[in-house]
Design a protein around this motif. Structure first.
Motif, PDB file in Angstrom:
ATOM      1  N   GLU A  17       7.097   0.783   8.756  1.00 26.22           N
ATOM      2  CA  GLU A  17       6.452  -0.086   7.769  1.00 26.22           C
ATOM      3  C   GLU A  17       7.075   0.108   6.392  1.00 26.22           C
ATOM      4  O   GLU A  17       7.300  -0.849   5.664  1.00 26.22           O
ATOM      5  CB  GLU A  17       4.950   0.211   7.699  1.00 26.22           C
ATOM      6  CG  GLU A  17       4.168  -0.281   8.882  1.00 26.22           C
ATOM      7  CD  GLU A  17       2.696   0.078   8.773  1.00 26.22           C
ATOM      8  OE1 GLU A  17       2.164   0.114   7.644  1.00 26.22           O
ATOM      9  OE2 GLU A  17       2.089   0.320   9.828  1.00 26.22           O
ATOM     10  N   TRP A  18       7.332   1.356   6.042  1.00 32.73           N
ATOM     11  CA  TRP A  18       7.959   1.636   4.748  1.00 32.73           C
ATOM     12  C   TRP A  18       9.329   0.972   4.675  1.00 32.73           C
ATOM     13  O   TRP A  18       9.666   0.349   3.678  1.00 32.73           O
ATOM     14  CB  TRP A  18       8.103   3.150   4.570  1.00 32.73           C
ATOM     15  CG  TRP A  18       7.138   3.739   3.603  1.00 32.73           C
ATOM     16  CD1 TRP A  18       5.797   3.549   3.589  1.00 32.73           C
ATOM     17  CD2 TRP A  18       7.444   4.609   2.526  1.00 32.73           C
ATOM     18  NE1 TRP A  18       5.256   4.269   2.571  1.00 32.73           N
ATOM     19  CE2 TRP A  18       6.234   4.926   1.900  1.00 32.73           C
ATOM     20  CE3 TRP A  18       8.622   5.164   2.048  1.00 32.73           C
ATOM     21  CZ2 TRP A  18       6.166   5.762   0.798  1.00 32.73           C
ATOM     22  CZ3 TRP A  18       8.551   6.003   0.957  1.00 32.73           C
ATOM     23  CH2 TRP A  18       7.339   6.293   0.336  1.00 32.73           C
ATOM     24  N   ALA A  19      10.115   1.132   5.725  1.00 32.02           N
ATOM     25  CA  ALA A  19      11.459   0.553   5.745  1.00 32.02           C
ATOM     26  C   ALA A  19      11.399  -0.958   5.580  1.00 32.02           C
ATOM     27  O   ALA A  19      12.226  -1.547   4.877  1.00 32.02           O
ATOM     28  CB  ALA A  19      12.173   0.933   7.041  1.00 32.02           C
ATOM     29  N   ALA A  20      10.406  -1.586   6.201  1.00 29.83           N
ATOM     30  CA  ALA A  20      10.273  -3.045   6.095  1.00 29.83           C
ATOM     31  C   ALA A  20       9.866  -3.476   4.696  1.00 29.83           C
ATOM     32  O   ALA A  20      10.160  -4.589   4.276  1.00 29.83           O
ATOM     33  CB  ALA A  20       9.255  -3.542   7.119  1.00 29.83           C
ATOM     34  N   MET A  21       9.205  -2.615   3.958  1.00 30.67           N
ATOM     35  CA  MET A  21       8.761  -2.950   2.597  1.00 30.67           C
ATOM     36  C   MET A  21       9.888  -2.834   1.568  1.00 30.67           C
ATOM     37  O   MET A  21       9.812  -3.433   0.503  1.00 30.67           O
ATOM     38  CB  MET A  21       7.605  -2.032   2.178  1.00 30.67           C
ATOM     39  CG  MET A  21       6.335  -2.257   2.977  1.00 30.67           C
ATOM     40  SD  MET A  21       5.071  -1.011   2.642  1.00 30.67           S
ATOM     41  CE  MET A  21       4.578  -1.462   0.970  1.00 30.67           C
ATOM     42  N   LEU A  22      10.906  -2.066   1.894  1.00 33.29           N
ATOM     43  CA  LEU A  22      11.994  -1.827   0.936  1.00 33.29           C
ATOM     44  C   LEU A  22      12.977  -2.991   0.925  1.00 33.29           C
ATOM     45  O   LEU A  22      13.247  -3.584   1.974  1.00 33.29           O
ATOM     46  CB  LEU A  22      12.729  -0.535   1.288  1.00 33.29           C
ATOM     47  CG  LEU A  22      11.891   0.734   1.192  1.00 33.29           C
ATOM     48  CD1 LEU A  22      12.684   1.919   1.732  1.00 33.29           C
ATOM     49  CD2 LEU A  22      11.456   0.986  -0.239  1.00 33.29           C
ATOM     50  N   PRO A  23      13.532  -3.291  -0.246  1.00 36.40           N
ATOM     51  CA  PRO A  23      14.537  -4.354  -0.288  1.00 36.40           C
ATOM     52  C   PRO A  23      15.792  -3.920   0.451  1.00 36.40           C
ATOM     53  O   PRO A  23      16.087  -2.729   0.555  1.00 36.40           O
ATOM     54  CB  PRO A  23      14.814  -4.525  -1.785  1.00 36.40           C
ATOM     55  CG  PRO A  23      14.343  -3.269  -2.424  1.00 36.40           C
ATOM     56  CD  PRO A  23      13.278  -2.687  -1.539  1.00 36.40           C
ATOM     57  N   GLU A  24      16.493  -4.900   0.979  1.00 42.43           N
ATOM     58  CA  GLU A  24      17.740  -4.593   1.676  1.00 42.43           C
ATOM     59  C   GLU A  24      18.764  -4.080   0.683  1.00 42.43           C
ATOM     60  O   GLU A  24      18.834  -4.543  -0.452  1.00 42.43           O
ATOM     61  CB  GLU A  24      18.283  -5.843   2.365  1.00 42.43           C
ATOM     62  CG  GLU A  24      17.492  -6.244   3.573  1.00 42.43           C
ATOM     63  CD  GLU A  24      18.161  -7.368   4.346  1.00 42.43           C
ATOM     64  OE1 GLU A  24      19.397  -7.368   4.433  1.00 42.43           O
ATOM     65  OE2 GLU A  24      17.428  -8.216   4.844  1.00 42.43           O
ATOM     66  N   ARG A  25      19.560  -3.131   1.154  1.00 45.90           N
ATOM     67  CA  ARG A  25      20.649  -2.620   0.313  1.00 45.90           C
ATOM     68  C   ARG A  25      21.766  -3.645   0.281  1.00 45.90           C
ATOM     69  O   ARG A  25      22.085  -4.250   1.307  1.00 45.90           O
ATOM     70  CB  ARG A  25      21.206  -1.334   0.886  1.00 45.90           C
ATOM     71  CG  ARG A  25      20.328  -0.159   0.693  1.00 45.90           C
ATOM     72  CD  ARG A  25      21.035   1.062   1.198  1.00 45.90           C
ATOM     73  NE  ARG A  25      20.508   2.219   0.515  1.00 45.90           N
ATOM     74  CZ  ARG A  25      20.949   3.427   0.715  1.00 45.90           C
ATOM     75  NH1 ARG A  25      21.922   3.637   1.570  1.00 45.90           N
ATOM     76  NH2 ARG A  25      20.434   4.439   0.070  1.00 45.90           N
TER      77      ARG A  25
END
Length: 126
Positions: free
Chosen positions: A85-93
């Motif tokens: 869930e955290w990874a999905a909330m972060l903007p793409e690099r």
């Protein structure tokens, strides 16, 4: 360019400061959402809350930040779905790319020598 022109028309030269303020606010909102998510999903939230309080009192002390990062990492490692869930909330690099002759692109940390050049001599001392 129409969007940039509209922003300058609305804010004048203050558009730069407004853009910086909005970017900072977006970062803070993301941080709040991430912290809220980990606190709601972690059974024992006391260590994370204590680390948050310590960081707030220490005003950006890197050791206090590292302590909070450690507590959050423990929570993420304990719950794979929370980590996802955290990874999905972060903007793409953004994609890493190197431009120009002999350009070098690094995604991550460099622990050794990065050299481009004809006849370069590289010495790494320990």
């Amino acid at each position: 360019m129409p969007a940039v022109g509209a922003a300058v028309g609305a804010y004048g030269v203050a558009v730069v400061q407004q853009a910086e303020t909005e970017a900072a606010q977006a970062t803070v909102r993301l941080g709040q959402r991430l912290l809220d998510r980990v606190l709601r999903r972690t059974p024992d939230r006391a260590p994370i809350e204590a680390a948050v309080e310590d960081l707030a009192a220490a005003e950006g002390d890197p050791d206090a930040l590292a302590a909070l990062r450690f507590q959050i990492r423990r929570a993420l490692l304990a719950d794979e779905s929370l980590a996802a869930e955290w990874a999905a909330m972060l903007p793409e690099r953004p994609a890493v790319r190197a431009d120009g002759a002999r350009g070098v692109a690094v995604a991550g940390d460099v622990t050794g020598i990065v050299s481009t050049g004809d006849g370069a001599t590289n010495v790494m001392r320990r």
